[in-house]
Design an enzyme around this catalytic site. Structure first.
Site, PDB file in Angstrom:
ATOM      1  N   GLU A  66     -38.524  26.604  44.315  1.00 32.25           N
ATOM      2  CA  GLU A  66     -37.805  25.793  45.305  1.00 32.25           C
ATOM      3  C   GLU A  66     -37.072  26.643  46.328  1.00 32.25           C
ATOM      4  O   GLU A  66     -36.987  26.278  47.507  1.00 32.25           O
ATOM      5  CB  GLU A  66     -36.818  24.855  44.598  1.00 32.25           C
ATOM      6  CG  GLU A  66     -37.473  23.733  43.792  1.00 32.25           C
ATOM      7  CD  GLU A  66     -37.816  24.129  42.368  1.00 32.25           C
ATOM      8  OE1 GLU A  66     -37.695  25.338  42.033  1.00 32.25           O
ATOM      9  OE2 GLU A  66     -38.211  23.258  41.577  1.00 32.25           O
ATOM     10  N   HIS A 135     -32.162  15.308  34.531  1.00 29.43           N
ATOM     11  CA  HIS A 135     -33.197  14.591  35.291  1.00 29.43           C
ATOM     12  C   HIS A 135     -32.750  13.185  35.671  1.00 29.43           C
ATOM     13  O   HIS A 135     -33.588  12.330  35.937  1.00 29.43           O
ATOM     14  CB  HIS A 135     -34.497  14.496  34.477  1.00 29.43           C
ATOM     15  CG  HIS A 135     -35.170  15.817  34.236  1.00 29.43           C
ATOM     16  ND1 HIS A 135     -34.704  16.721  33.316  1.00 29.43           N
ATOM     17  CD2 HIS A 135     -36.260  16.375  34.793  1.00 29.43           C
ATOM     18  CE1 HIS A 135     -35.496  17.788  33.310  1.00 29.43           C
ATOM     19  NE2 HIS A 135     -36.444  17.613  34.200  1.00 29.43           N
TER      20      HIS A 135
END
Lengths: 341, 328
Positions: A66, A135
């Site tokens: 990322e 998450h």
């Protein structure tokens, strides 16, 4: 922009992918990067079908890197492209935040406005399906707190398409936060109210404008993303009890439509903020401050907030569901407000 | 790859100019900071990272670049900005924080942006690499010419961004060159105390790209290695990792006591100052004589003085201008 009356319903995922495809057709500068956004079409369906139409040059599956690919988006945007990058779960911001808040969000300012960074960082938020604490977060307040990036949060497919088109066309970086429970992915138990009629033609929803999604007189329920649907359900219950609740969908956190919040609370005199992000130092406090800093006398009762407790998100269903905002909690909060008034 | 006479003089002139700029900044920076050193005082407040000693890295690489090529530089950016052709008056004015600066004073010495020559820098170690990869990707997608060069210190090779960016650039075979200015020290921590390999160019093997080591802060060695790497990038042959052994003649930042250096190190480095050394080379080659050298030095110094006067005579933006340009 006026559009023909639409009858076709889309999920948010389909609406996002359609907006991206339409912009890619008319603007060669637009391209997409991210993890599993190619043949898979995005874990949450945001890029489905794009690789078939646009190929691997413009729809690029990345390594799980990322920092590199969001940093690359900053470099590409500064060089004349309009990248869209996906951070699969907002929870993953910890591995790449420098590229987001020190580069993407600051290069325009540092350059005195001479370097533009027109990119979209789309990222999934929210929980409710026992994916636990790495998450399931929303982190709206985290991103909205840091200057230099616009932040939008759609609650339905119409807004999702219009906000995506607006985000791609914006000359500034836009963080586009979509809630997993609204996406329309079969395996995520989708909120039905998020799947709405969406015009086929391209249109924009202005960034920075909230929407009154239900009119009312007795209380303003202010929320965003999935919370809007909890508010709408609560408003139905309250109506049966003889109260009319107004529901305000913020849609954008940066810029924040403070006028719309003040106008709604000015009418109703009562405010409940519903936010799935953490309770303290966040969106809910900001909304209340927006009202009381401006005019505390408009309130008939102390404002309330229903937000996620200041705890990491637990895995077990009973604990997880207990901690989440829902319609029952909103109804209870309103009743308490009326009792204490 | 050998530099032409013109390129050799260009490199020398830019090293001289960069060094004189740093010398003047150094002295102006200390105004108002004695006898008590307070970083917030004086006409140039804040941190100041001087590039003295590292000039060969900038000129040896940038000699191969034009305005259209993209450079991302580090928290120690002045020598690279000079060599990349950043507008000097506006750059110095930005270092002073003035309205006429590159960014009207919104950025300062660690955040210099000149879109005209595609120059940017960042104060965070290793974080210019991703943007350089993205600029290279942009050129590829647009079918436009130009390469990207990411400068970094040797400390950046231990950042995650280094690994991610080199891998991504290699996977996509992008026209980008990664340049490590290895000055041996990450602030106060020696390279060998924090780096698992003796030389960072060895790490290129992990990304399937060429890794080239240039010893001894050698201007023409850097020129040759950078020339090949940049030519390969232009030909579409993908990225290269270039590791340059250099040194800083100053501290990490101004105010650094440099107590961490072994005794005698700094004095030894002064003996190896690359500018007198390159001057000697050019004199020996007959490209310079005492007169032409003096003229070149005078001209460079005059240019710097003009930029400094420009900065000193410029106004600040109003304090409220702080609210501008968050968005465009």
């Amino acid at each position: 922009m006026t559009t023909k009356k639409a009858t076709r319903k889309l999920t948010i995922a389909r609406a996002m992918a359609e907006a991206i495809a339409q912009e890619m057709r008319i603007d060669p500068r637009v391209f997409v990067m991210g993890e599993d956004i190619g043949p898979l079409g995005g874990v949450f369906g945001t890029t489905r079908g794009l690789i078939t139409e646009f190929g691997t040059e413009r729809v690029r599956d990345t390594p799980i890197s990322e920092t590199a690919f969001i940093g690359a988006a900053v470099g590409a945007a500064s060089d004349g492209m309009r990248p869209i990058v996906e951070l699969m779960f907002v929870d993953f911001f910890g591995v790449c935040m420098d590229a987001i808040y020190n580069l993407m969000a600051k290069n325009t300012y540092f350059s005195g406005g001479k370097v533009r960074v027109p990119m979209v960082l789309m990222t999934s938020t929210g929980g409710g399906y026992s994916d636990a604490g790495q998450h399931s977060q929303c982190l709206y307040g985290t991103f909205a707190h840091l200057p230099g990036m616009k932040v939008v949060v759609p609650s339905n497919a119409y807004d999702a398409k219009g906000l995506m088109t607006a985000a791609i066309r914006d000359d500034n970086p836009v963080v586009y936060m979509y809630h997993k429970s609204l996406q329309g992915m079969g395996w995520l138990g989708t909120e039905k109210g998020a799947t709405v009629a969406v015009p086929e033609e391209s249109y924009t929803v202005e960034i920075g404008k909230a929407a009154v999604v239900r009119k009312g007189n007795d209380v303003s329920l202010v929320s965003l993303g999935a919370g809007v649907h909890h508010c709408l359900r609560a408003a139905e219950v309250l109506q049966k009890e003889g109260f009319s609740a107004e529901v305000l969908d913020l849609r954008s956190l940066v810029p924040l439509d403070r006028e719309a919040v003040r106008a709604s609370v000015g009418r109703t005199g009562r405010l409940i903020v519903v936010d799935e992000d953490y309770h303290s130092y966040g969106v809910s406090g900001e909304i209340i401050a927006t009202v009381v800093e401006h005019n505390h006398t408009c309130l008939k009762a102390a404002p309330k907030r229903l937000a996620y407790p200041d705890i990491p998100i637990p895995f077990a269903r009973p604990m997880e569901q207990w901690a989440l905002p829902n319609a029952d909690k909103i109804v209870d909060a309103f009743r308490q407000m009326m009792l204490n008034q | 790859m050998k530099p032409t006479a013109e390129q050799r003089l260009w490199m020398y002139r830019n090293m001289v100019l960069s060094r004189y700029l740093e010398t003047r900044i150094e002295s102006i920076y200390m105004e108002g900071k004695t006898p008590v050193f307070n970083m917030a005082n004086g006409p140039i407040p804040g941190e100041m990272h001087l590039s003295n000693g590292q000039e060969p890295c900038a000129v040896g690489v940038c000699a191969h670049l034009t305005a259209e090529d993209v450079v991302t530089a580090t928290h120690r950016p002045h020598h690279i900005a000079v060599a990349k052709g950043v507008e000097l008056d506006a750059m110095v004015a930005e270092i002073f924080g003035k309205a006429t600066g590159l960014s009207g004073g919104h950025g300062g010495h660690m955040h210099l942006f000149d879109a005209r020559v595609n120059f940017a820098c960042s104060g965070i170690v290793g974080q210019g690499l991703g943007p350089a990869v993205g600029a290279a990707l942009s050129r590829k997608l647009q079918g436009k010419s130009g390469v990207a060069v990411a400068f970094m210190g040797e400390g950046a090779a231990n950042q995650g961004a280094f690994h991610e960016s080199l891998n991504l650039a290699a996977v996509w075979k992008l026209p980008v060159v990664f340049v490590i200015e290895d000055n041996g020290w990450g602030i106060s921590v020696a390279k060998e105390a924090c780096t698992a390999v003796p030389n960072n160019h060895l790490r290129a093997a992990a990304y399937g790209m060429p890794g080239v080591h240039v010893p001894d802060n050698d201007v023409e060695g850097i020129f040759a290695a950078a020339g090949e790497a940049i030519a390969n990038a232009r030909k579409g042959l993908g990225p290269t990792l270039l590791e340059i052994e250099t040194f800083r003649l100053a501290g990490h930042f101004m105010g650094d006591s440099e107590d961490y250096r072994p005794a005698g190190e700094k004095e030894g480095l002064q003996q190896r100052d690359p500018i007198p050394r390159y001057r000697r080379q050019l004199l020996d080659a007959g490209l310079l004589d005492e007169n032409s050298d003096a003229a070149l030095v005078n001209e460079a110094q005059a240019r710097v003085e003009t930029a400094i006067r420009f900065a000193q005579n410029s106004e600040f933006l109003s304090p409220e201008a702080a609210l501008d340009v968050v968005f465009v």
